[in-house]
Design a protein around this motif. Structure first.
Motif, PDB file in Angstrom:
ATOM      1  N   UNK A 175       0.816  -1.220   0.000  1.00  0.00           N
ATOM      2  CA  UNK A 175       0.000   0.000   0.000  1.00  0.00           C
ATOM      3  C   UNK A 175       0.851   1.273   0.000  1.00  0.00           C
ATOM      4  N   UNK A 176       1.991   1.202   0.674  1.00  0.00           N
ATOM      5  CA  UNK A 176       2.856   2.387   0.749  1.00  0.00           C
ATOM      6  C   UNK A 176       3.253   2.942  -0.623  1.00  0.00           C
ATOM      7  N   UNK A 177       3.546   2.084  -1.612  1.00  0.00           N
ATOM      8  CA  UNK A 177       3.951   2.637  -2.916  1.00  0.00           C
ATOM      9  C   UNK A 177       2.920   3.571  -3.544  1.00  0.00           C
ATOM     10  N   UNK A 178       1.655   3.432  -3.153  1.00  0.00           N
ATOM     11  CA  UNK A 178       0.632   4.333  -3.712  1.00  0.00           C
ATOM     12  C   UNK A 178       0.921   5.791  -3.351  1.00  0.00           C
ATOM     13  N   UNK A 179       1.614   5.996  -2.228  1.00  0.00           N
ATOM     14  CA  UNK A 179       1.919   7.370  -1.803  1.00  0.00           C
ATOM     15  C   UNK A 179       2.971   8.020  -2.705  1.00  0.00           C
ATOM     16  N   UNK A 180       3.670   7.204  -3.483  1.00  0.00           N
ATOM     17  CA  UNK A 180       4.653   7.753  -4.427  1.00  0.00           C
ATOM     18  C   UNK A 180       3.973   8.499  -5.575  1.00  0.00           C
ATOM     19  N   UNK A 181       2.676   8.286  -5.722  1.00  0.00           N
ATOM     20  CA  UNK A 181       1.942   9.007  -6.769  1.00  0.00           C
ATOM     21  C   UNK A 181       1.190  10.216  -6.201  1.00  0.00           C
ATOM     22  N   UNK A 182       1.503  10.568  -4.963  1.00  0.00           N
ATOM     23  CA  UNK A 182       0.874  11.751  -4.362  1.00  0.00           C
ATOM     24  C   UNK A 182       1.277  13.005  -5.127  1.00  0.00           C
ATOM     25  N   UNK A 183       0.380  13.982  -5.143  1.00  0.00           N
ATOM     26  CA  UNK A 183       0.736  15.248  -5.804  1.00  0.00           C
ATOM     27  C   UNK A 183       1.517  16.175  -4.864  1.00  0.00           C
ATOM     28  N   UNK A 184       1.794  15.692  -3.656  1.00  0.00           N
ATOM     29  CA  UNK A 184       2.592  16.465  -2.692  1.00  0.00           C
ATOM     30  C   UNK A 184       4.016  15.901  -2.675  1.00  0.00           C
ATOM     31  N   UNK A 185       4.973  16.740  -3.032  1.00  0.00           N
ATOM     32  CA  UNK A 185       6.358  16.258  -3.157  1.00  0.00           C
ATOM     33  C   UNK A 185       6.905  15.742  -1.826  1.00  0.00           C
ATOM     34  N   UNK A 186       6.523  16.377  -0.727  1.00  0.00           N
ATOM     35  CA  UNK A 186       7.029  15.935   0.579  1.00  0.00           C
ATOM     36  C   UNK A 186       6.475  14.569   0.968  1.00  0.00           C
ATOM     37  N   UNK A 187       5.249  14.302   0.553  1.00  0.00           N
ATOM     38  CA  UNK A 187       4.689  12.969   0.791  1.00  0.00           C
ATOM     39  C   UNK A 187       5.432  11.932  -0.043  1.00  0.00           C
ATOM     40  N   UNK A 188       5.750  12.280  -1.274  1.00  0.00           N
ATOM     41  CA  UNK A 188       6.493  11.338  -2.124  1.00  0.00           C
ATOM     42  C   UNK A 188       7.868  11.037  -1.518  1.00  0.00           C
ATOM     43  N   UNK A 189       8.513  12.075  -1.003  1.00  0.00           N
ATOM     44  CA  UNK A 189       9.831  11.889  -0.378  1.00  0.00           C
ATOM     45  C   UNK A 189       9.709  11.005   0.868  1.00  0.00           C
ATOM     46  N   UNK A 190       8.722  11.309   1.710  1.00  0.00           N
ATOM     47  CA  UNK A 190       8.527  10.530   2.946  1.00  0.00           C
ATOM     48  C   UNK A 190       8.214   9.073   2.622  1.00  0.00           C
ATOM     49  N   UNK A 191       7.372   8.868   1.614  1.00  0.00           N
ATOM     50  CA  UNK A 191       7.018   7.498   1.220  1.00  0.00           C
ATOM     51  C   UNK A 191       8.247   6.758   0.697  1.00  0.00           C
ATOM     52  N   UNK A 192       9.054   7.455  -0.091  1.00  0.00           N
ATOM     53  CA  UNK A 192      10.281   6.846  -0.618  1.00  0.00           C
ATOM     54  C   UNK A 192      11.239   6.452   0.493  1.00  0.00           C
ATOM     55  N   UNK A 193      11.393   7.338   1.470  1.00  0.00           N
ATOM     56  CA  UNK A 193      12.280   7.040   2.603  1.00  0.00           C
ATOM     57  C   UNK A 193      11.755   5.849   3.407  1.00  0.00           C
TER      58      UNK A 193
END
Length: 207
Positions: A175-193
């Motif tokens: 489920x976490x990878x879905x956050x990589x498609x967020x339109x918020x860059x900080x969410x994408x970074x946090x999800x990646x980390x």
């Protein structure tokens, strides 16, 4: 007044963040904890944020041990209440989520409490998970809170027993990878980390 209290909290926090003052803090930890507790309970958004930020630095100054455990026992339930309070300001909830993660990382001595903290944070950030019908995760005013909760949760995973880490991997890995498609860059970074850490933890289990 609230402004004076906020300025005092920020002044102490800045002083403690710039220099290790263990003995000074140790002697005054009860007074500091009481002041933080009052400001968290009765203060408005900015005062709560300043109090939570000071609580983090207080635990860092004290380090692992009985003193920081006492701070967490006093402040933990209040932080949790604010994080879960939908009527509290998002900024206050965000800072409290970060503080809760940092303080728990340093001071948690009870595995049950650790699991409870993880669950509290999960209940927040999983609200950003992709809904089945959507293809993109759209940011909301709550996204900043979800990011802080996710990062605190990720930090606490590093001190979890391996069997608990396995459970969390099974729950969140798909489920976490879905956050990589967020339109918020900080969410994408946090999800990646967070994903990177989960990969590391999974690899550690295999080796």
């Amino acid at each position: 007044s609230a402004k004076i209290r906020q300025a005092a909290l920020e002044g102490i926090k800045n002083a403690l963040a710039s220099k290790m003052l263990y003995e000074f803090v140790l002697e005054r930890r009860m007074t500091l904890t009481d002041s933080i507790e009052r400001c968290l309970k009765k203060g408005k958004s900015d005062e709560q944020r300043a109090a939570a930020a000071l609580a983090s630095v207080l635990c860092i100054q004290l380090g692992p041990g009985i003193e920081s455990e006492e701070v967490l026992k006093t402040l933990g339930p209040i932080l949790k209440k604010i994080i879960c309070d939908g009527t509290a300001s998002i900024q206050a909830r965000q800072t409290c989520a970060t503080c809760f993660g940092v303080c728990s990382f340093i001071a948690t001595d009870d595995i049950t409490e650790l699991y409870s903290t993880l669950e509290c944070l999960e209940n927040i950030f999983t609200k950003s998970y992709l809904k089945e019908k959507n293809t993109n995760v759209c940011s909301t005013p709550n996204t900043v809170l979800h990011i802080s909760s996710l990062l605190s949760w990720t930090l606490l995973l590093t001190i979890c027993p391996i069997n608990e880490v396995k459970k969390k991997l099974e729950m969140h890995f798909h489920k976490l990878p879905s956050l990589l498609s967020s339109d918020d860059v900080n969410m994408r970074i946090a999800a990646g980390e967070s994903l990177a850490l989960l990969f590391e933890l999974a690899r550690g289990m295999d080796s």
